[in-house]
Design a protein around this motif. Structure first.
Motif, mmCIF file in Angstrom:
data_model
loop_
_atom_site.group_PDB
_atom_site.id
_atom_site.type_symbol
_atom_site.label_atom_id
_atom_site.label_comp_id
_atom_site.label_asym_id
_atom_site.label_seq_id
_atom_site.Cartn_x
_atom_site.Cartn_y
_atom_site.Cartn_z
ATOM 1 N N ASP A 206 15.407 25.468 28.599
ATOM 2 C CA ASP A 206 16.004 24.582 27.609
ATOM 3 C C ASP A 206 17.472 24.342 27.941
ATOM 4 O O ASP A 206 18.255 25.288 28.050
ATOM 5 C CB ASP A 206 15.867 25.201 26.210
ATOM 6 N N ASP A 208 19.893 23.064 26.166
ATOM 7 C CA ASP A 208 20.831 23.444 25.108
ATOM 8 C C ASP A 208 21.122 24.940 25.145
ATOM 9 O O ASP A 208 22.275 25.373 25.008
ATOM 10 C CB ASP A 208 20.272 23.052 23.729
ATOM 11 N N SER A 223 23.015 15.915 17.891
ATOM 12 C CA SER A 223 21.650 15.689 17.405
ATOM 13 C C SER A 223 20.804 15.030 18.485
ATOM 14 O O SER A 223 21.306 14.353 19.389
ATOM 15 C CB SER A 223 21.678 14.809 16.154
ATOM 16 N N THR A 224 19.482 15.254 18.389
ATOM 17 C CA THR A 224 18.516 14.666 19.325
ATOM 18 C C THR A 224 17.395 14.041 18.525
ATOM 19 O O THR A 224 17.404 14.048 17.287
ATOM 20 C CB THR A 224 17.943 15.744 20.260
ATOM 21 N N ASP A 225 16.399 13.517 19.241
ATOM 22 C CA ASP A 225 15.236 12.946 18.560
ATOM 23 C C ASP A 225 14.476 14.004 17.774
ATOM 24 O O ASP A 225 13.775 13.699 16.806
ATOM 25 C CB ASP A 225 14.296 12.303 19.586
ATOM 26 N N GLU A 226 14.600 15.270 18.198
ATOM 27 C CA GLU A 226 13.854 16.354 17.551
ATOM 28 C C GLU A 226 14.521 16.867 16.283
ATOM 29 O O GLU A 226 13.870 17.511 15.464
ATOM 30 C CB GLU A 226 13.673 17.522 18.524
#
Length: 566
Positions: A206, A208, A223-226
């Motif tokens: 990962d 991040d 922020s991300t799509d998740e």
């Protein structure tokens, strides 16, 4: 910053100076202090040193020295104590290895040095890590009062300070603890990982996690799509990666302060994670998850009961306990509810020889067995005993109730509902009573079995049914209430007095502190203005039911008590 420089910086400021007593408390390693004095307990500590008699002697000023492989009476032992004393060491940790405490005490006093004895089976590597982390953790002790190694309580404390839902993750991606404070938003990723107690992607793969591990301090992950953005911090002790802390974005205005707070708590986080790694917190958490299944998921309740080793043949009952605080979500409330959980566990272990309890939202649930022929008397005695000790936890009153006995495992949710309804009722009574329930400045606990308040609880159900179905819209009660508020009249009190006294004018006048003729006038006006037929027994019964259920209604709802788990 390494442990030595961090400790030196702290030792240089009086307000943050770490003392030997702080370190001993934080280590929690069953150390025996053979010669405790106010002077040596107050000695400042800057770092920890592993001692090797073959190495060149180095500066040990304000350090805790771990004497690995050295025994009492040897030349190395005497030389170490002499050197440590002359160099102003904070303390020496040694294993007794068959020597008597009196001998060690005499040697320590002779050299004027604090001497701590570690258990024979203590792991030196772990002791070094704990000792070094204790120096850093004591300096950064902004959430003291949370039991060391309780990562769920620590996550709640971090969430309270940073104002963001918090998760603590180990290097393998296992969720070791997460916050449960109300009102803090979460996203689907957080919800999934806390339910599975596992990150969806291993940290090794990962990006991040890799960025967090490579950073020197806390950082912001966009922020991300998740999901939404997060604050994150890698947690280390003695250079070893213990895991990471992840906090849901607390909002743009709060991010800088949250990052600063997270960096400040890093040493204490390491200390908590070290203790958690060697303790049985995973087993305790598993116990809590099984209890959630037991009282929330009838389809899998039998499996949970088998895992917990519960004897369901005689029945079980669910107890609900909380502290009636005017505010929730504060650090003090987190500490108190955790201490209450430990009290419930202790008392249950004594009374039932076992304990099955968990904190869900702001309520502690315990599953009580039903031994013997008078299980309810035992249930009452247990909550009374918990109440008797509750003043040592909080100045606010304990509220504790026990639902009815569930004869089948599938009926446990009903027992939980009964316990919650009783808890709601007692919380409302406490809110109305205010400080009137205190005795000598000490809050009086309110404890009860469900059947103690069965009638008012059933009436509350009737009241909810009336409200939900709209049956009370045309009976005059709301019209009287509105008229009283608008014209500052007392018709509602008059109607209540009429029903309580069965229409006796003299009793009404005495209760209302007015003349008999005033009462007669009010009754006549009330009956006329609001079309009340008080001579009709069925209509009187309905008015009495409406008044009673309205009086029992509460602004405290089950929704507030069963706060959504975050």
């Amino acid at each position: 910053m390494d442990a030595q420089s961090y400790g030196s910086q702290v030792a240089g400021t009086e307000s943050g100076q770490v003392r030997l007593s702080n370190c001993i408390e934080f280590m929690q390693a069953d150390l025996v202090h053979v010669n405790p004095t106010p002077e040596n307990l107050e000695h400042p500590v800057s770092d920890v040193l592993m001692y090797d008699p073959l190495d060149e002697w180095t500066n040990v000023d304000d350090r805790i020295i771990l004497a690995v492989g050295i025994t009492y009476g040897s030349a190395d032992f005497e030389q170490l104590l002499h050197r440590a004393s002359n160099s102003n060491a904070a303390a020496v940790i040694i294993k007794a290895r068959g020597s008597h405490m009196d001998q060690l005490r005499t040697a320590a006093i002779r050299n004027g040095l604090a001497l701590l004895v570690a258990p024979r089976d203590a792991d030196w590597t772990r002791l070094v890590a704990l000792a070094r982390a204790s120096v850093m953790g004591a300096a950064a002790d902004s959430v003291s009062g949370v039991r060391l190694g309780d990562l769920y309580a620590f996550a709640n404390a971090v969430a309270s300070i940073t104002d963001g839902a918090t998760s603590i993750v180990d290097p393998l991606g296992r969720v070791l603890g997460y916050s449960t404070l109300p009102g803090q938003p979460i996203d689907e990723l957080r919800r999934v990982t806390t339910l599975a107690l596992q990150e969806s992607k291993p940290p090794a793969f990962d990006a991040d996690f890799k960025a967090v591990y490579a950073a020197a301090g806390a950082l912001y992950i966009p922020s991300t799509d998740e999901g939404v953005g997060r604050l994150a911090l890698a947690v280390r002790a003695g250079g070893e990666l213990l895991g990471s802390i992840w906090i849901i974005d607390p909002g743009a205005g709060n991010v800088p302060a949250a990052v600063e707070a997270l960096d400040r708590m890093a040493p204490l986080a390491g200390l908590h994670m070290l203790h958690a790694r060697s303790a049985s917190d995973f087993g305790e958490r598993r116990n809590g998850d099984l209890i959630r299944t037991l009282i929330d998921d009838p389809a899998h309740a039998s499996f949970a009961a088998a895992q917990l080793g519960l004897d369901v043949t005689r029945g079980l009952a669910v107890a609900a306990l909380t502290i009636a605080r005017p505010e929730s979500g504060s650090l003090d409330s987190v500490r108190e509810i955790q201490r209450l959980l430990h009290l419930v566990t202790t008392v249950s272990n004594v009374q039932f020889k076992t304990s099955h309890s968990a904190l869900i939202g702001s309520v502690i649930y315990a599953v009580f067995p039903c031994p013997g022929n008078d299980a309810r008397a035992l249930h009452r005695r247990v909550v009374q005993e918990i109440g008797a000790y509750s003043h040592t936890i909080s100045s606010h009153p304990l509220i504790a109730t026990v639902g009815g006995i569930a004869r089948r495992i599938e009926d446990l949710p009903e027992s939980r509902t009964e316990a919650l309804q009783a808890l709601e009722y007692l919380l409302n009574r406490e809110a109305v009573a205010g400080n009137a329930g205190s005795a000598g400045g000490r809050a009086v606990p309110a404890v009860a079995l469900y059947e103690d308040h069965r009638i008012p609880l059933n009436l509350m159900k009737v009241g909810r049914f009336i409200a939900e179905t709209g049956l009370g819209t045309a009976d005059g009660i709301e019209a009287i209430r509105s008229y009283d508020e608008e014209h500052q009249t007392d018709y509602m009190d008059t109607l209540r007095a009429y029903l309580v006294s069965s229409g006796n004018i003299s009793t009404m006048a005495a209760n209302l502190h007015v003349h008999n003729n005033t009462v007669r006038y009010r009754i006549a006006q009330m009956a006329k203005n609001f079309n009340l037929e008080l001579e009709d027994p069925q209509k009187r019964l309905w008015l009495w039911l409406r008044l009673t259920t309205t009086d029992l209604s509460t602004q405290t709802t089950l929704r507030n008590l069963t706060l959504q788990e975050r």
